[in-house]
Design an enzyme around this catalytic site. Sequence first.
Site, PDB file in Angstrom:
ATOM      1  N   GLY A  50     -14.073 -22.101  42.808  1.00 48.63           N
ATOM      2  CA  GLY A  50     -13.616 -20.518  43.104  1.00 48.63           C
ATOM      3  C   GLY A  50     -13.809 -19.536  41.881  1.00 48.63           C
ATOM      4  O   GLY A  50     -13.615 -18.517  41.916  1.00 48.63           O
ATOM      5  N   CYS A  51     -13.991 -20.338  40.741  1.00 47.02           N
ATOM      6  CA  CYS A  51     -14.233 -19.474  39.420  1.00 47.02           C
ATOM      7  C   CYS A  51     -15.514 -19.512  38.945  1.00 47.02           C
ATOM      8  O   CYS A  51     -16.346 -20.383  38.918  1.00 47.02           O
ATOM      9  CB  CYS A  51     -13.277 -20.037  38.363  1.00 47.02           C
ATOM     10  SG  CYS A  51     -11.556 -20.156  38.651  1.00 47.02           S
ATOM     11  N   GLU A  52     -16.090 -18.394  38.375  1.00 45.32           N
ATOM     12  CA  GLU A  52     -17.280 -18.423  37.775  1.00 45.32           C
ATOM     13  C   GLU A  52     -17.555 -19.205  36.509  1.00 45.32           C
ATOM     14  O   GLU A  52     -18.498 -19.975  36.338  1.00 45.32           O
ATOM     15  CB  GLU A  52     -17.993 -16.910  37.688  1.00 45.32           C
ATOM     16  CG  GLU A  52     -18.130 -16.166  38.651  1.00 45.32           C
ATOM     17  CD  GLU A  52     -18.744 -14.824  38.326  1.00 45.32           C
ATOM     18  OE1 GLU A  52     -19.081 -14.570  37.177  1.00 45.32           O
ATOM     19  OE2 GLU A  52     -18.797 -13.906  39.253  1.00 45.32           O
ATOM     20  N   SER A  53     -16.389 -19.497  35.710  1.00 48.14           N
ATOM     21  CA  SER A  53     -16.430 -20.253  34.508  1.00 48.14           C
ATOM     22  C   SER A  53     -15.821 -21.530  35.006  1.00 48.14           C
ATOM     23  O   SER A  53     -15.332 -21.716  36.026  1.00 48.14           O
ATOM     24  CB  SER A  53     -15.503 -19.572  33.484  1.00 48.14           C
ATOM     25  OG  SER A  53     -15.910 -18.150  33.086  1.00 48.14           O
TER      26      SER A  53
END
Length: 136
Positions: A50-53
């Site tokens: 759920g994190c881009e990174s």
Amino acid sequence: MSLPEQALQALAAFEQGKGWEQRARLLMQWGDQLEPLAASEKTEANRVHGCESLVWLVAEQADGAWRFKAGSDARLLRGLLALLLVRVQGLTSGELLALDLRGWFSQLGLERQLSPSRSNGLHAVLQRMAELVVKR
């Protein structure tokens, strides 16, 4: 509920920060203080989705209190994680589940600077913490 000592230090530091440039520098400094994760901790099982990174979260519970370690490949996100961790270290399961993340970042003066993707990423980390808490 009173804040942990490191959280009070973070509040004091960010209250001094005037403007986004100073706060961004502070964020990166806090991120540089994060305890680095071992390569063995950067596993798919510890990855926060759920994190881009890339973000990893490791949790352990001792005497009813939670301790977390986190890491990211993104420097600004490491700072946000550091600020999240100083707020949650040592909380009980109930306290952790009741945490107002938006309120904490508002107190730090950072809520307006959180892009939707960063905000979503932080909420994904908090959600992962909640999942770990409920499992145990």
